[in-house]
Design a protein around this motif. Sequence first.
Motif, short mmCIF file in Angstrom:
data_model
loop_
_atom_site.label_atom_id
_atom_site.label_comp_id
_atom_site.label_asym_id
_atom_site.label_seq_id
_atom_site.Cartn_x
_atom_site.Cartn_y
_atom_site.Cartn_z
N ALA A 1549 -12.04 -39.98 -17.56
CA ALA A 1549 -12.23 -38.87 -16.77
C ALA A 1549 -13.68 -38.90 -16.17
CB ALA A 1549 -12.05 -37.57 -17.57
N GLU A 1550 -14.68 -39.64 -16.83
CA GLU A 1550 -16.08 -39.42 -16.44
C GLU A 1550 -16.17 -40.24 -15.19
OE1 GLU A 1550 -18.54 -40.04 -19.80
OE2 GLU A 1550 -17.95 -38.24 -20.67
N TYR A 1551 -15.52 -41.44 -15.48
CA TYR A 1551 -15.78 -42.46 -14.23
C TYR A 1551 -14.97 -42.19 -13.13
CZ TYR A 1551 -17.88 -46.52 -16.73
OH TYR A 1551 -18.57 -47.31 -17.26
N ARG A 1552 -13.75 -40.98 -13.09
CA ARG A 1552 -13.10 -40.26 -12.08
C ARG A 1552 -14.24 -39.60 -11.48
NH1 ARG A 1552 -8.71 -39.44 -15.43
NH2 ARG A 1552 -8.94 -37.07 -15.26
N GLN A 1553 -14.93 -38.94 -12.03
CA GLN A 1553 -15.93 -38.08 -11.52
C GLN A 1553 -16.97 -38.72 -10.78
OE1 GLN A 1553 -16.20 -34.68 -11.69
NE2 GLN A 1553 -17.71 -34.71 -10.13
N VAL A 1554 -17.27 -39.98 -11.14
CA VAL A 1554 -18.53 -40.96 -10.77
C VAL A 1554 -17.74 -41.42 -9.30
CG1 VAL A 1554 -19.75 -42.92 -10.78
CG2 VAL A 1554 -19.62 -41.46 -12.82
N LEU A 1555 -16.52 -41.78 -9.44
CA LEU A 1555 -15.67 -42.34 -8.26
C LEU A 1555 -15.51 -41.15 -7.16
CD1 LEU A 1555 -12.98 -44.70 -9.66
CD2 LEU A 1555 -14.88 -45.42 -8.07
N SER A 1556 -15.34 -40.10 -7.68
CA SER A 1556 -15.22 -38.70 -6.80
C SER A 1556 -16.51 -38.56 -5.90
CB SER A 1556 -14.72 -37.51 -7.36
OG SER A 1556 -14.69 -36.58 -6.65
N ASP A 1557 -17.65 -38.62 -6.81
CA ASP A 1557 -18.94 -38.62 -5.92
C ASP A 1557 -19.21 -39.70 -4.97
OD1 ASP A 1557 -19.28 -36.48 -7.62
OD2 ASP A 1557 -20.61 -37.42 -9.03
N LEU A 1558 -18.93 -41.00 -5.45
CA LEU A 1558 -18.91 -41.94 -4.51
C LEU A 1558 -18.03 -41.83 -3.27
CD1 LEU A 1558 -19.87 -45.03 -3.82
CD2 LEU A 1558 -18.15 -45.87 -5.17
N SER A 1559 -16.99 -41.30 -3.39
CA SER A 1559 -15.95 -41.06 -2.25
C SER A 1559 -16.57 -40.12 -1.23
CB SER A 1559 -14.73 -40.52 -2.71
OG SER A 1559 -13.89 -41.54 -3.71
N ILE A 1560 -17.32 -39.02 -1.89
CA ILE A 1560 -17.99 -38.06 -1.22
C ILE A 1560 -19.11 -38.75 -0.16
CG2 ILE A 1560 -19.33 -35.96 -1.20
CD1 ILE A 1560 -17.71 -35.22 -3.52
N GLN A 1561 -19.93 -39.75 -1.02
CA GLN A 1561 -20.96 -40.31 -0.24
C GLN A 1561 -20.38 -41.15 0.92
OE1 GLN A 1561 -23.49 -42.32 -3.05
NE2 GLN A 1561 -23.70 -40.53 -4.58
N ILE A 1562 -19.33 -41.96 0.59
CA ILE A 1562 -18.96 -42.61 1.67
C ILE A 1562 -18.29 -41.94 2.76
CG2 ILE A 1562 -16.92 -44.53 2.06
CD1 ILE A 1562 -17.10 -45.31 -0.88
N TYR A 1563 -17.46 -40.88 2.31
CA TYR A 1563 -17.04 -40.04 3.50
C TYR A 1563 -18.32 -39.34 4.47
CZ TYR A 1563 -15.04 -35.68 5.68
OH TYR A 1563 -14.66 -34.57 6.43
N GLN A 1564 -19.57 -39.10 3.94
CA GLN A 1564 -20.44 -38.57 4.59
C GLN A 1564 -21.10 -39.68 5.41
OE1 GLN A 1564 -22.87 -36.92 1.48
NE2 GLN A 1564 -21.95 -35.02 1.39
N GLN A 1565 -21.10 -40.91 4.69
CA GLN A 1565 -21.44 -42.02 5.75
C GLN A 1565 -20.78 -42.37 6.92
OE1 GLN A 1565 -22.74 -45.55 3.68
NE2 GLN A 1565 -22.18 -46.86 5.02
N LEU A 1566 -19.14 -42.21 6.60
CA LEU A 1566 -18.39 -42.32 7.74
C LEU A 1566 -18.35 -41.23 8.79
CD1 LEU A 1566 -15.69 -44.01 8.37
CD2 LEU A 1566 -14.55 -42.22 7.46
N ILE A 1567 -18.76 -40.01 8.33
CA ILE A 1567 -19.07 -38.99 9.33
C ILE A 1567 -20.21 -39.25 10.17
CG2 ILE A 1567 -19.81 -36.57 9.45
CD1 ILE A 1567 -16.79 -36.74 9.24
N ARG A 1568 -21.19 -39.64 9.44
CA ARG A 1568 -22.54 -40.17 10.41
C ARG A 1568 -22.21 -41.28 11.17
NH1 ARG A 1568 -25.12 -41.11 6.08
NH2 ARG A 1568 -25.13 -43.37 5.72
#
Length: 1812
Positions: A1549-1568
């Motif tokens: 579950a904790e790694y899921r949280q880390v991957l969720s944060d990483l997905s948010i960062q990648i999404y923000q980079q994709l938007i940028r």
Amino acid sequence: MSVTELYSKYTRVWIPDPDEVWRSAEIVKDYKEGDSVLHLKLEDESTLDYSIGPKDNPLPFLRNPDILVGENDLTALSYLHEPAVLHNLKVRFIESNHIYTYCGIVLVAINPYEQLQIYGEEVINAYSGQNMGDMDPHIFAVAEEAYKQMARDEKNQSIIVSGESGAGKTVSAKYAMRFFATVGGSANDTSIEEKVLASSPIMEAIGNAKTTRNDNSSRFGKYIEIGFDRRYHIIGANMRTYLLEKSRVVFQAEEERNYHIFYQLCASSSLPEFKDLALSSAEDFTFTSLGENIFIEGVNDAEDLVKTREALTMLGVKEIHQMSIFKVIASILHLGNVEIVSERDGESCHITKDESYLHNFCQLLGIEQEQMEHWLCRRKLVTTAETYVKNMPYAQAVNARDALAKHIYAHLFDWIVEHVNKALHTSAKQHSFIGVLDIYGFETFEINSFEQFCINYANEKLQQQFNSHVFKLEQEEYMKEQIPWTLIDFYDNQPCIDLIEAKLGILDLLDEECKVPKGTDQNWAQKLYSKHSSSGHFEKPRMSNRSFIVVHFADKVEYQCDGFLEKNRDTVYEEQINILKASKFQLVADLFHDGKDVPPPSATSKTSRINVRPAKPALKGHNRDHRKSVGTQFRNSLHLLMETLNATTPHYVRCIKPNDYKESFVFDSRRAVQQLRACGVLETIRISAAGYPSRWTYPDFFSRYRVLMTKKDLTIGDKKLVCKNLLETLVKDPDKFQFGKTKIFFRAGQVAYLEKLRADKFRYACIKIQKTVRGWLQRIRYRKIRKSAITLQRYGRGYMARRHAELLRLTRATLICQKQYRMVQVRRDYLRSRRAVITIQAFARGMFIRRLYQEFLLHHKAIIIQKTVRGWLVRKKYLHARNAAIVIQCFYRRVRAVRRFKQLKIEARSAEHFKNLNVGMENKIVQLQKKMDNQSQDYKNQKEQLAVANTALGSEVNKLQKELETLRTRQAAGTPVASLQEELEKLRAELQEANAQRKQIEEEFSNEKQGLQQRVEELEKENTLLKKDKEEMNRKIQTSTQGQAGDVSQKESRLQVELDDERQRYQNLVKEYSRLEQRYENLQEDMSSMKFHPGHRRIPSNQSSLGSDSNYPSISMSEAGDTDDTIQQVEEMGIEKAAMDLSVFMKLQKRVRELEQERKRLQTNLEKVEELSQRKGNETKSSTSEDINADLAYNSLKRQELETENKKLKNDLNELRKAVADRASENNSSNELQDGYNLLLNQLKAANEELDVRKEEVLMLKTQIVNSTRQSENINHINSNDVSEWTNNKKPVDTEDIVNAPDSKKLLEAQLQTQSRQHKDELEALHTQVELLKDNLEKKQDMLNHFSTLSPDALVEFSVQQEITRLTNENLDLKELVEKLEKNEKKLKKQLRIYMKKVQELEVSQATRSRPELTRQVTVQRKEKDFEGMLEFYKEDEALLVKTLITDMKPNVVSATVPCLPAYILFMCIRHADYINDDQKVHSLLTATINAIKKVLKKNNDDFEMTSFWLANTSRLLHCLKQYSGDEAFMTQNSPKQNEHCLKNFDLAEYRQVLSDLSIQIYQQLIRVAENTMQPMIVSAMLESESIPSLAGVKPMGYRNRSSSMDCESGGPAGYTLQALIRQLGQFYTTMADHGLDPEIGQQMIRQLFYSINAVTLNNLLLRKDVCSWSTGMQLRYNISQLEEWVRGKNLHHGGTLATVEPVIQAAQLLQVKKKTSQDAEAICSLCTALSLQQIVKILNLYTPLNEFEERVTVSFIRDIQNRLQDRIEINQLLVDTKYTFPVLFPYTPSALTLEAIHIPASLSLDFLTRV
């Protein structure tokens, strides 16, 4: 074009006016050459005859067309002259509230005296990257132009901000620096841009003061160099100051103030840290109270001091140094209050004893009070022979005191500037710089002294540089366009400059006079008169000998000579300076020490490309410091400044003060004209007007003036040739225009002439259209009139005919009435006579008939008598005859009977007769016998009845006889009348009694009826009341439910908003974390590059953990929750559904019912478990006491016993199944129950089969262990305690350990016992289920019985409710049972895998140590299973796996395979690591994966395809971790096979949280990345491209598209069309879909991109006047409709995508609607709900007609809009935040693929992975 054509009727001109400078008028009569009067009509409709002379009054200036009024660039005006410039500025400032206007390369800024919301960060972002002419004029546009040219040309830039006091120079310079600090922020975390901005409040505090014209006037000039590195990030800054107004320290005019820092200290004197300064109110000090006004409206000096101290702290000035600075400043105030008393002789003076101010002054500076008291009143004279002390008179002593105060402040000012430069200095190499010059503008007052002379001298130098630069730009433009160059005569102020600075100029003569011992101001004035009286720029006043006049470029200025020498000398006595040098405070001593201790100059001047020297030389000793005069120092520093400016590319900002009263948006034309003349704007206009000021590109000219072309010209394909032909036809003078390479150049006035021709063409066309339309309207009107006349005639004739017909009808009616009347009269007479005759006849006939009737009556009576008599006679005769006939018949019949009797007697005696009689006699006898019996029985009955009847009749007869006797006796005794009377009286009595009873019953009935009626009425009343109460309660309940529903909906919306806000904050934190992480990596790279040394360097062992990109937590075995998972579940269910779930409610209800049964069952199980544990303990004790052989025998016996017991249990289970099936088949009332039984049996069967499989596996393991036991007799045994510990802990055993055979068998037996107990528990559970089913059957029977008593409607309703409840309960039961069985199955599988692993390890360890013959042992082999969706790899191959799948992976490599293939492969590797229970392997693989993805994204930070690819894979890996986590919330959509693949050992579950944060960062980079790609396309596609051809009009652009503001010769980058933008969006969407990105994420991505399109488009619309037109609104609406169509075509319109472009849609509609009446204002207010009030007003102010037939938006209409919307609650923001990002939501999307079905292509080179 002749003068006659220009000055024709209706032409508007400008005439001089004493009040408004220029006034508009209209020519009412054509002007002819030679006329002396021009007939004009003013705006107030009055007429004026304007006299014209060849010399005195030339023809007035022509006025520009209205379409050109309000232009962004003054050079776009066709007529370039002073009134046109003034009017354009006034219209923009007053009507549109635009404070910035271009004038060629100059930005004219008018001070609004009001805070405007146009300087926010969103405005900076809007202007960043734009060309100078693309947006509305702004200080940010000039700053962006300087920044862009610095980066493009690699040349230093300068921004020169000038203007008079109060015009806003300081604010403009401050905003320019803010732009550089924002756009060119420092690359590292040094916050140099914050330090640059922090220097402003410091310099304002010590260098700004209130004047009569400005509350925050800069009393010094400064030039700030902002340094940039090669990446054009700010790395440092340097400041140079010029000519501080020191005299303000000791003198201020009325309504003026000293420098702000003095008042700030006085306002904060009550602070505890300032008690030692001994300060009080500013009114108590001479130096701060001379202006008689110590306050500024709206300014808090105490708060400003806090800001000043914060700025000093930010720049590194320590607190102790700050206090030292404040002490020096406070000492100056105390020095000003030192009272000097003159002696009686007037030649000397002294200071009063016990002077507290002098004591405070000396104490604050740390000097000797006696010495300072002595030398304030005396001076030392040094001659060649001796030195002596001389007393000073009072005036000289006061001047010396004031000079000392000015000297101290000036040195403190220089010290602060030096330390600010130190704080802004950097050691990095400076690549280039941008300088911002904030210097005083041209000044002229009633009394002008030395300061005004120096200021105007500096402005002369700057004006010369400005003129040469403008001339140079014009020359470059002409040469670039290959236009024949002719010398333009422009004003050269070099003679004026020579007058001031040349040899024997004004400054030289001033220095020479200062060197003369007895020099005076008057002598210096006489030398000026004698030397420069012949100069054209020097004049002597008529009425004064102590002043002189200099003719500057702006105006003539008269300077008063008094004080010039003293200010130029700046005399300070050496004795006072020496006392200050001996101060015990280090800061005071350093202020006046020699320049030996001064640090070397800053590196800024060393690293710049030009040799820039400091503005002021370093501080030196007293003797050398005073050799140079103030004028000489200022001249030298000015020369250095000009060298710097000449070595850079200058940009000019001219600040204008609109009025002297500091009123917001009030324009004083006279003051504005003075400043326009002084700042060089009109000179720029004159230079432009002398050449070709109007410039058009060929396409723009073609689009604008195509209406003037013929059809033949339009057929030509070459637009250049068409334009040339047109101009040669229209303009006969070839000198009025020139054809360049890309532009057409026009002389002044030619564009207005073309506009006039274009307007005439339109006017002619309009007249023709009007003529045709009016003729058409008249024809329609004639037809309508003719048709109306015909209709009227028709109706009139009809009316006359109807009248005639009515007359005929009336005549005919009259005749008929007469006829009828006459007929009635005759008929009445006839009827009267007829009635009389009939009456007579009736009476006569009645009489005759009555007579006849009497006769007939008598005759009838006689007939009756006859009839009766005759009948009696006939009847008598008949009776006699009948009796005789009867007698005869009787005798005859007797004779016949006798004869027959005799014959029958003869026949009866014959035999034949007897024979016939015997036929059927027997039957007849029987029948007769039976009939006889019946008859006898009837006879008996009748006899009995007869006897009864006889007895009754006898009794009756007796009774009657007795009555008869009684009657006889009564008759004998008396008359019968008495008896009858008695009987009658009895009957009457009975009747009365009956009547009384009846009345009583009626009364009782009536009473009861009344009571019942009253009761009914009461019940009805109660019923009505109850109904009212019921209705009221229903109303209340309905109201409460509605209120609750509203509250629930409000609460739900509020919770949703809070959820979005929380998600937004969290994602902003993630974004900030990624930014800080990136900054940390950049710093690490910088540190590594700085600390790099050649040679080998050992890497620390902990580098992998310390240098990791992120610190991930270790694997947690607890059931940790996932924040995003929880949010996802709540959002999927909904808030109301989560709160009102029916299944949860029914489950709880069922739990309450079964609580007691569950408790009993648990108690029973507990007792059985205790018994088994006791039995096991006894067995364990007994087994430990026996030897190995006994143990083996016992174990085998126990095993056989367990097998037998297992078989018995199995048989019991089968019997139980049959019983349950039979019992279920008996109950045919419910088919669903039978299905439930079948489902339950199937599940039990599957569980039993699974147990059989597990049993076989255990037997296999047991066989292997027995075989290994036989061959390990000579091997050392391990203690049983270790084995038990190994069994209890269930941990893997090292391969070096060996387990003995007896212990292994015990272990297996214990496992078998555990399984058998579990089996028993399951059987007991099944028994319990059977009992429950029996109870259910009984309940069903009761329900069936109950059904028979219900009505049909109630039966249906009750059956439906019972069926729903039953189905819900059964569903819950079955779910619980399935869940229990699945959990049990998982548990068994997990245990068996662990045991198999341990056994395999034991086999491996034993095989390595056993003899060779061990390999020949026979064991039970397991069948090879299929691929289970796991990939095995070795730990050393992890780096290769990450490199192959992540680092070197290209999206096109796996484009033809399953989407997100790398994510599936990584998860299968993770699953295998989980399968073998290797937590280190899981942790290492996940950490390496996350770090590798981050590195790949960092390397490809501008690649959309790569970013989209890894966003899809990261989200898919996250979904896989959720889908196969074993969490029930994520397993609802899994197939049974997928449920088997769930993780067994670890909770990630904790790694899921880390991957969720990483997905948010990648999404923000994709938007940028996507926004950066689309950014240059949006404005061109949405606002500039002509999606609807020939709709947009073209207007003069002025400075726009000039070469200096474009990136290339063609005018900048090629424009993008709307189709290109749509294609780019489609490419983004296709790429995301091809990579397998979730559609929801893609939809959110498109929504964000549409928001960016809306923000950029709307911001550009709000900042560009040229696109705010009706045609642009039409184009924009069409473009948005195309985008909407694309969104709907992709089915993306459900996620709020179209709502993001609602503001720009409303802006387009606002451009198209009418804007004239109050109804239009109301419509606009209701239409523009998504736009703020500022945005609406801004668009209305920017709205520009493209031709003369459109009307501008009036000021009153805009005010009406503001009044209507003033109560609207909204954010006070003009531009849309382009940096805003919607919070992203990653919905859980499970995959339908099973892991074993995924194929890995050979092209990936993953041979080291093993399929498991």
